[in-house]
Scaffold this motif. Structure first.
Motif, PDB file in Angstrom:
ATOM      1  N   THR A   1      68.114 -10.994  34.753  1.00 40.74           N
ATOM      2  CA  THR A   1      68.897 -10.831  35.988  1.00 40.74           C
ATOM      3  C   THR A   1      69.179  -9.354  36.238  1.00 40.74           C
ATOM      4  O   THR A   1      69.093  -8.881  37.373  1.00 40.74           O
TER       5      THR A   1
ATOM      6  N   THR B   1      74.453   1.713  35.571  1.00 42.34           N
ATOM      7  CA  THR B   1      74.452   0.592  36.528  1.00 42.34           C
ATOM      8  C   THR B   1      73.984  -0.684  35.846  1.00 42.34           C
ATOM      9  O   THR B   1      74.507  -1.766  36.119  1.00 42.34           O
TER      10      THR B   1
ATOM     11  N   ARG C   1      74.334  -1.325  32.655  1.00 42.10           N
ATOM     12  CA  ARG C   1      75.411  -1.748  31.758  1.00 42.10           C
ATOM     13  C   ARG C   1      76.521  -2.415  32.550  1.00 42.10           C
ATOM     14  O   ARG C   1      77.137  -3.382  32.090  1.00 42.10           O
ATOM     15  N   ALA C   2      76.772  -1.883  33.756  1.00 41.09           N
ATOM     16  CA  ALA C   2      77.795  -2.481  34.606  1.00 41.09           C
ATOM     17  C   ALA C   2      77.425  -3.926  34.911  1.00 41.09           C
ATOM     18  O   ALA C   2      78.253  -4.832  34.784  1.00 41.09           O
ATOM     19  N   ALA C   3      76.161  -4.139  35.281  1.00 41.88           N
ATOM     20  CA  ALA C   3      75.706  -5.497  35.597  1.00 41.88           C
ATOM     21  C   ALA C   3      75.843  -6.395  34.369  1.00 41.88           C
ATOM     22  O   ALA C   3      76.298  -7.539  34.458  1.00 41.88           O
TER      23      ALA C   3
ATOM     24  N   ALA D   1      75.583 -10.438  33.642  1.00 45.83           N
ATOM     25  CA  ALA D   1      74.171 -10.650  33.936  1.00 45.83           C
ATOM     26  C   ALA D   1      73.331 -10.567  32.669  1.00 45.83           C
ATOM     27  O   ALA D   1      73.535  -9.686  31.847  1.00 45.83           O
TER      28      ALA D   1
ATOM     29  N   PRO E   1      65.322  -3.259  42.233  1.00 48.38           N
ATOM     30  CA  PRO E   1      65.605  -2.711  43.565  1.00 48.38           C
ATOM     31  C   PRO E   1      65.730  -1.193  43.562  1.00 48.38           C
ATOM     32  O   PRO E   1      65.360  -0.535  44.530  1.00 48.38           O
TER      33      PRO E   1
ATOM     34  N   ARG F   1      67.946  -7.860  39.664  1.00 50.50           N
ATOM     35  CA  ARG F   1      68.967  -7.563  40.668  1.00 50.50           C
ATOM     36  C   ARG F   1      69.355  -6.083  40.737  1.00 50.50           C
ATOM     37  O   ARG F   1      69.861  -5.616  41.750  1.00 50.50           O
ATOM     38  N   VAL F   2      69.156  -5.359  39.624  1.00 50.59           N
ATOM     39  CA  VAL F   2      69.647  -3.979  39.596  1.00 50.59           C
ATOM     40  C   VAL F   2      68.514  -2.961  39.380  1.00 50.59           C
ATOM     41  O   VAL F   2      68.331  -2.049  40.181  1.00 50.59           O
TER      42      VAL F   2
END
Lengths: 355, 265
Positions: B172, B159, B161-163, B168, B180, B176-177
């Motif tokens: 960030t 997740t 790496r996806a961001a 990002a 949370p 953001r990831v």
């Protein structure tokens, strides 16, 4: 010049070479699959293109731009991960909007593009759902929309269908291909599933132990495997040790288990020890007087649309695949005549048994 | 799954064993008499009213509350980056670092108390609230660290790496990831740490001074001198406070997840 070029791409971890001087050209808007067993280096290759791994040697050129010094977040590639890697605390729309937000796309424009991306993957009605309340297939589509909304130059798919059940996987193969065409995006997919690679790709790249073994259109790779490895990895193959005694432009002669048989034309190998490869679907069950060899059925498996017979023959065991034509098939213990056309035989160099 | 008679019996005995002291304390706090009496001969709020006339307990309660909030927050602020480094990093001494952070659980609290007393004197924080909060933060750090570590290990690296691939930057991605996704672990750890700090006695006895006396220390010194039902009523109030806190946590996070490490998701 190709759209994506890998030049002598190499990745070493200590003494282990995961990817060994890989060179590959990918044309714009094409769908290319990296296919191979686990540990063949296909995922490492994808990670290097994505920017999550640094190549030990070699270069990656995308649209003429060298990616080496560009960090992953600035490469602007769309990536769909095996686990989908959705942001579980965000709604579907927020997931898809993330990349646009990072690009500081204005609110109205953002909403419009998110809606268009969700429309492309047929998920508009679920925009306000959270991923945890969705099925695997739906999550897959969200991941795809999230990757495509940023209009990437290149879409990377890492085993995108491996977490879906068989039926859904087949549906998604077609769906994924439709979306890729509609979005018109150059795509590089990693998979270990040969049928997936054959069904979806314009070009298939077969990898083994860090090496690119063969790169061709799906039909060509299947029909003209360049090595025993490729032949065995793509579909089923009957492989026998043979000796090539003559070959020219009109045909060839082979000796298998003491019998001389006709082989295909155009064999360029020098006479000597070779491997003879015959696909199960190219072997016919024929009347005894027309048979090239005889066999006795050892096992019979029914797949619905086809039968698979395993027969003992003078060459050794042979798999025969038969279309289900509505008639009862030869039973276990039956003696059957087997035949094939000479041009269906593939003659390949012998390979040493690999550790 | 069905439990056998023996298993049920064991659960019953265990529950009785756990609950008996609480039942006794709560029962005693309602006595109208001037001594510890169980079962109480009547129902009276006399000893709850008496709390209002004992400002040292109310003050002690405030100090413990403030101390719990500050030290648990401090521990969480240290634990999150520490857990990220330990859970993610592949550096030498990772195990040793983890053992160091977890060691307050292993070292006898009396030893810790004496060590803290000496240490605070050396650094000039002896008798201060700051010193007390720092010591509590050290003691409760393992609780936060353990829960944050658990939530990090359950986090899909992809997740992040996806961001990253979506543009990002490092901060960030974290904000953001990553954050949370581990917030439940941080909150759970914070609550555990708060409760641990709130009723910590052994170490506190060594390092409090009259202006920083916490509620447990106050209770302890009270029963050292007299035994009246006031301690019972004060205890009942703190039990009620803890129960309310637990209900709130269960609502927002799930107690089973906090204490067992799984459950609703």
């Amino acid at each position: 010049m190709a759209f994506l070029e890998l030049h002598g791409l190499t990745k070493r971890y200590g003494t282990i070479t995961a990817v060994d001087s890989m060179t590959l050209n990918v044309e714009k808007n094409s769908f290319v699959s990296l296919l191979g067993p686990s540990g063949c280096g296909k995922t490492t290759t994808l990670q290097m293109v994505a920017g999550f791994e640094t190549p030990t040697e070699g270069r990656i050129l995308l649209n003429g731009r060298d990616l080496s010094a560009i960090p992953a977040r600035e490469r602007g590639l769309g990536i769909v991960f095996q686990s989908y890697a959705l942001f579980m605390h965000m709604t579907v729309a927020e997931n898809v909007a993330f990349g646009l937000e990072m690009r500081k796309v204005g609110k109205a424009e953002r909403a419009r593009r998110v809606a268009a991306a969700l429309d492309l993957v047929h998920l508009s009605h679920l925009a306000d759902r959270y991923p945890r309340a969705m099925s695997g297939g739906q999550r897959q589509r969200v991941a795809l929309a999230r990757a495509l909304v940023i209009e990437p130059e290149l879409l990377l798919l890492d085993e995108p269908l491996s977490n879906l059940d068989a039926k859904l996987r087949e549906e998604m193969q077609l769906e994924l291909r439709r979306i890729q065409r509609e979005a018109g995006v150059t795509t590089l997919m990693v998979t270990h599933d040969q049928s997936e690679a054959l069904a979806m790709s314009d070009r298939v790249v077969v990898m083994e132990r860090g090496h690119l073994r063969q790169e061709d259109a799906p039909f060509e790779v299947y029909e003209q495997p360049g090595s025993l490895f490729v032949s065995n990895f793509l579909g089923k193959s009957n492989v026998y040790d043979a000796r090539l005694i003559a070959a020219d432009a009109t045909g060839s002669r082979l000796v298998v288990a003491g019998r001389e048989i006709a082989g295909p034309a155009g064999v360029t190998l020098p006479p000597g020890d070779v491997a003879l490869v015959l696909r199960p679907e190219r072997v016919e069950v024929v009347a005894p007087d027309a048979a090239l060899i005889e066999g006795r059925v050892i096992e019979r498996i029914f797949f619905g649309n086809q039968w698979l017979l395993r027969a003992g023959t003078p060459f050794g065991e042979m798999l025969i695949s038969r279309r289900n034509s509505g008639r009862a098939e030869a039973a276990v213990g039956d003696r059957i005549g087997l035949g094939w056309e000479a041009h269906h035989i593939r003659v390949l160099p012998r390979e040493e048994a690999r550790a | 799954m069905r439990n056998g008679v023996f298993a049920k019996l064991c659960c019953l005995v265990f529950a009785a064993f756990m609950l008996a002291p609480i039942v006794v304390v709560v029962g005693v706090s309602f006595t109208p008499t001037g001594f510890l009496e169980f079962p109480p001969s009547g129902i009276s709020l006399r000893w709850f009213r008496a709390i209002l006339d004992a400002p040292e307990f109310i003050e002690g309660g405030w100090i413990s509350l403030k101390l719990g909030v500050i030290s648990a927050t401090l521990a969480a602020v240290i634990a999150v980056p520490a857990a990220l480094a330990i859970g993610r990093g592949r550096f030498r001494g990772r195990e040793a670092l983890l053992a160091l952070f977890m060691s307050p659980l292993m070292v006898p609290t009396v030893v810790l108390g004496i060590a803290f007393l000496r240490f605070l004197t050396v650094v000039g924080l002896s008798g201060t609230f700051t010193g007390l909060a720092l010591c509590h933060a050290v003691i409760i750090l393992p609780f936060v660290l353990r829960l944050v570590l658990a939530s990090i290990s359950g986090l899909d690296r992809a997740t992040e790496r996806a961001a990253e691939s979506l543009g990002a930057g490092g901060w960030t991605v974290f904000r953001r990831v990553t954050l949370p996704a581990i917030v439940p672990g941080i909150l759970g750890g914070w609550v555990l740490a708060f409760i641990t700090s709130f009723d910590e006695l052994t170490v506190s006895v060594f390092i409090v001074n009259p202006s920083t006396t916490t509620l447990p220390v106050r209770l302890y010194s009270h029963i050292a001198q007299t035994t009246d039902p006031l301690v019972a009523s004060v205890s009942t109030v703190t039990i009620l406070f803890t129960v309310v806190l637990m209900i709130v946590v269960d609502r927002f996070y799930g107690l089973d997840r906090l204490l067992i490490g799984e459950g609703k998701k």
